[in-house]
Design an enzyme around this catalytic site. Structure first.
Site, PDB file in Angstrom:
ATOM      1  N   ASP A  82       0.827  -1.201   0.000  1.00 38.33           N
ATOM      2  CA  ASP A  82       0.000   0.000   0.000  1.00 38.33           C
ATOM      3  C   ASP A  82       0.867   1.259   0.000  1.00 38.33           C
ATOM      4  OD1 ASP A  82      -2.418   1.392   0.088  1.00 38.33           O
ATOM      5  OD2 ASP A  82      -2.458   1.443   2.289  1.00 38.33           O
ATOM      6  N   HIS A 180      -7.563  10.506   4.090  1.00 32.45           N
ATOM      7  CA  HIS A 180      -6.991   9.573   5.054  1.00 32.45           C
ATOM      8  C   HIS A 180      -7.227  10.093   6.472  1.00 32.45           C
ATOM      9  CE1 HIS A 180      -4.333   8.477   1.491  1.00 32.45           C
ATOM     10  NE2 HIS A 180      -4.984   7.369   1.788  1.00 32.45           N
ATOM     11  N   GLY A 209      -9.274   6.058   1.991  1.00 32.14           N
ATOM     12  CA  GLY A 209      -9.818   6.953   3.004  1.00 32.14           C
ATOM     13  C   GLY A 209     -11.241   6.638   3.401  1.00 32.14           C
ATOM     14  N   SER A 211     -12.280   5.040   6.109  1.00 29.45           N
ATOM     15  CA  SER A 211     -12.551   5.096   7.541  1.00 29.45           C
ATOM     16  C   SER A 211     -13.400   6.326   7.853  1.00 29.45           C
ATOM     17  CB  SER A 211     -11.242   5.183   8.338  1.00 29.45           C
ATOM     18  OG  SER A 211     -10.569   3.946   8.343  1.00 29.45           O
TER      19      SER A 211
END
Length: 290
Positions: A82, A180, A209, A211
């Site tokens: 990642d 993010h 992003g 979350s």
């Protein structure tokens, strides 16, 4: 079971209209927590490690853990690089067995991003390694990477079409308003932009992003073509909060077998929810790619 390329997973997700969750890992406990849920729900999964992760635990050790867990949980795993930024770093890890890599040149001008991604694609495709790239740039903080709001910008649909044609990349992370980390206010997702990108780009699209993004937003993004959903910050927060609470209730506690289990169980609830949002339960492709 084996370490596999994400192309097998994302192609199926794109054909059937769901998304594969990509969870960031940090150690054996985080890998185990994720796989306990994925095994139970028979969900495909991508385990994502940033360069910072591989500074914390050596790549060889994480790779060995993933191989062992793939066998014990009877799940083919995609160990994903990642937000890697250097061809040489990716080359070493692919030579050692990784079959999924993200090359992040989003901080470069368009032409330089294309050049870097094309060099990674040319190498990785010789090793059955799928490649993800990013066009547009997310704000926020992840590991050692910090992007302020002024440096963030959304993906241009026509640039996305050209980028995919020039690089031959397998999946594309798009910037449509996510960031993010956690949000100070409800994020504004540009669904119209995502729909325009889907119209002109036929490879799987990736949402970074995710979350703290409302579940209904993520589901809508999947309906519009997102095939991979990245989750990191929520996992860490749940794990850490549970461990902190355990110590507040057990101030003399010192056995990691107890407090780490509490953290893992809290993390598992986030994993369970994200699988439900992605619609990936019972979508495991073990029979076709083992």
């Amino acid at each position: 079971m084996a370490i596999i390329s994400t192309k097998y997973l994302l192609q199926d997700a794109q054909e059937k209209g769901y998304a594969v969750p990509a969870f960031n890992i940090h150690n054996a406990e985080t890998i185990q927590a994720i796989l306990e849920v994925c095994s139970e729900l028979r969900s495909p999964v991508i385990l994502a490690g940033t360069p910072g992760t591989f500074k914390h635990i050596a790549f060889e050790e994480i790779y060995a853990l993933c191989e062992a867990y793939s066998a014990s949980y009877d799940i083919p795993l995609a160990l994903h690089l990642d937000h890697h930024e250097k061809l040489d770093d990716i080359r070493c890890k692919v030579d050692a067995g990784v079959r999924s890599a993200m090359i992040d040149g989003s901080h470069y001008p368009f032409e330089e991003n294309v050049r870097l991604v094309k060099s990674v694609v040319d190498f990785c495709h010789r090793h059955d390694c799928s490649v993800e790239a990013e066009l547009g740039r997310l704000g926020g903080v992840e590991d050692d990477m910090s992007v302020d709001a002024e440096s963030a910008f959304l993906t241009d649909p026509q640039e996305a079409r050209q980028f995919v044609e020039l690089t031959g990349v397998d999946s594309l992370a798009v910037a449509i308003g996510t960031a993010h980390g956690l949000y100070k206010q409800r994020p504004k997702i540009d669904f119209a932009r995502l729909a325009e990108i889907r119209e002109v780009v036929d490879i799987p699209l990736v949402l970074h992003g995710a979350s703290d993004v409302p579940d209904e937003y993520v589901r809508r993004a999947i309906e519009l073509g997102i095939c991979k959903v990245n989750v990191a910050t929520e996992l860490k927060i749940a794990f850490a909060a549970a461990v902190k609470n355990w110590f507040s209730e057990n101030p003399d506690g010192n056995d990691p077998r107890y407090y780490m289990r509490v953290g893992m169980d809290a993390m598992k609830e986030i994993v369970r929810n994200k699988i439900a949002v992605c619609g990936s339960a019972q979508k495991l492709l073990a029979e076709s790619i083992s």
